[in-house]
Design an enzyme around this catalytic site. Structure first.
Site, PDB file in Angstrom:
ATOM      1  N   SER A 148       0.984  -1.040  -0.022  1.00  0.00           N
ATOM      2  CA  SER A 148       0.119  -0.088  -0.015  1.00  0.00           C
ATOM      3  C   SER A 148       0.958   1.358  -0.001  1.00  0.00           C
ATOM      4  CB  SER A 148      -1.101  -0.145   1.203  1.00  0.00           C
ATOM      5  OG  SER A 148      -2.067   0.915   0.860  1.00  0.00           O
ATOM      6  N   ASP A 292      -8.670  -6.733  -4.148  1.00  0.00           N
ATOM      7  CA  ASP A 292      -7.922  -5.854  -3.591  1.00  0.00           C
ATOM      8  C   ASP A 292      -8.687  -4.723  -3.738  1.00  0.00           C
ATOM      9  OD1 ASP A 292      -5.531  -3.957  -2.776  1.00  0.00           O
ATOM     10  OD2 ASP A 292      -4.237  -5.283  -3.907  1.00  0.00           O
ATOM     11  N   HIS A 319      -6.451  -6.505   0.065  1.00  0.00           N
ATOM     12  CA  HIS A 319      -5.653  -5.555   0.136  1.00  0.00           C
ATOM     13  C   HIS A 319      -4.531  -6.188   1.232  1.00  0.00           C
ATOM     14  CE1 HIS A 319      -3.881  -1.706  -0.678  1.00  0.00           C
ATOM     15  NE2 HIS A 319      -3.983  -1.351   0.601  1.00  0.00           N
TER      16      HIS A 319
END
Length: 345
Positions: A148, A292, A319
């Site tokens: 991320s 995701d 994610h």
């Protein structure tokens, strides 16, 4: 900077969580009393770093010992914690892979100055370079993994310092935040019931992020589908705690409040490095999950733009693919690290 949104977030998570209320200062406390495993975990090392506002310290903890494979982990957020990688201890030490948990400045175990001038990509890149030097990592053993926001940071570090790296892993992060917002609003949002998505967008339009309804809707229709694919009361203790410890001074300044893009005015607004991907020449692994918050097709495209890259697809992953699709995430990561180490990549 308003904190009530994050206080609400923390309270929401605590309400969903049925975990033990005792919090531990280190992930070592969560490891079973196994002498061999505990022997692999070094004591916490607070690393001094120089910033425009003077010397500060960041938290690190090493697991394992391998002079050829040393994996530094960059957490997401910005402003979250190393506990995002809690379960790495269950997969990597057994393969002889050393990794380092690390809280960036402003996060959890590290110093948390209240100075927004420190929350820039450039300063975070410089911080990672200082951590690298202090830990004795070099181009013969240094692998960098970011997920991320950590993936953004990993890319930015590589643009400047890839000569210090042996390999790079970009997890669950696109190379354009405008493309991320487009995917969130045009693909993920419409997967919600229409009336739910309309209500979420109306709250965002009004900027009413402190409305408890916002967290209520995301907690039912977004987080368990696209952040970690389990009911929130079944999320691992480390992740529940991590999410409740987000530093709002960092997160809101850089990312904003929205879960469907970057809030206008946040410092990361407009970030786009698509045209720079081809300059990353070191061995690279790009990881994407089917469910995701980031577009897995975009991440596959990234792996094609980077000259020496491989794509790892997690069909059951979201994610946090390491938690909801470890069957694909860890074998793919381990194979990449070993292939690079053995000159087979």
């Amino acid at each position: 900077m308003k904190r009530s949104y994050f206080i609400l977030f923390a309270l929401t998570l605590l309400c969903w969580s049925c975990k033990n209320e005792k919090e531990s200062d280190s992930l070592e406390d969560l490891i079973p009393d196994n002498g061999e495993m505990k022997a692999m975990i070094d004591e916490v090392k607070m690393i001094p770093i120089q910033t425009p506002k003077g010397e500060m310290k960041v938290w690190t903890q090493k697991v394992g010992d391998n002079p050829r494979i040393k994996l530094l982990l960059l957490h997401g957020g910005p402003g979250m914690t190393h506990e995002q990688y809690a379960n790495f201890k269950d997969y990597l030490p057994q393969e002889g892979i050393e990794f380092i948990w690390y809280d960036q400045l402003g996060s959890a175990g590290s110093d948390q100055p209240d100075d927004p001038s420190l929350w820039t990509i450039e300063r975070f890149v410089d911080e990672v370079e200082q951590v690298r030097k202090e830990l004795g990592l070099n181009k013969d053993n240094f692998y960098l993994l970011g997920q991320s926001w950590g993936g953004m940071l990993g890319m930015e570090y590589s643009f400047k310092y890839q000569n210090n790296l042996k390999g790079l892993v970009i997890c669950n992060m696109m190379s354009s935040l405008d493309e991320y917002e487009k995917y969130a609003k045009e693909v993920l949002g419409p997967q919600m019931p229409p009336e739910v998505f309309a209500e979420v967008m109306e709250i965002e339009k009004r900027g009413d992020f402190e409305n408890p309804r916002y967290m209520e809707l995301l907690g039912e229709y977004h987080y368990p589908q696209h952040v970690l694919r389990k009911p929130m009361d079944e999320w691992p203790e480390e992740i529940t705690r991590m999410m409740s410890q987000v530093n709002p001074n960092v997160y809101v300044f850089m990312q904003g409040h929205s879960e469907f893009g970057i809030t206008p005015g946040a410092s990361l607004e407009g970030w786009d490095v698509r045209d720079q991907l081809s300059t990353i020449t070191i061995p690279t692994l790009v990881v994407g999950g089917e469910h995701d918050t980031m577009d897995p097709k975009h991440m596959e495209w990234m792996s094609q733009e980077i000259p020496n890259a491989r794509y790892l697809y997690c069909p059951e992953g979201s994610h946090l693919s390491q938690f909801d699709d470890p069957e694909h995430f860890f074998p793919g990561l381990i194979q990449f690290l070993k292939d690079v180490d053995e000159g087979k990549f």
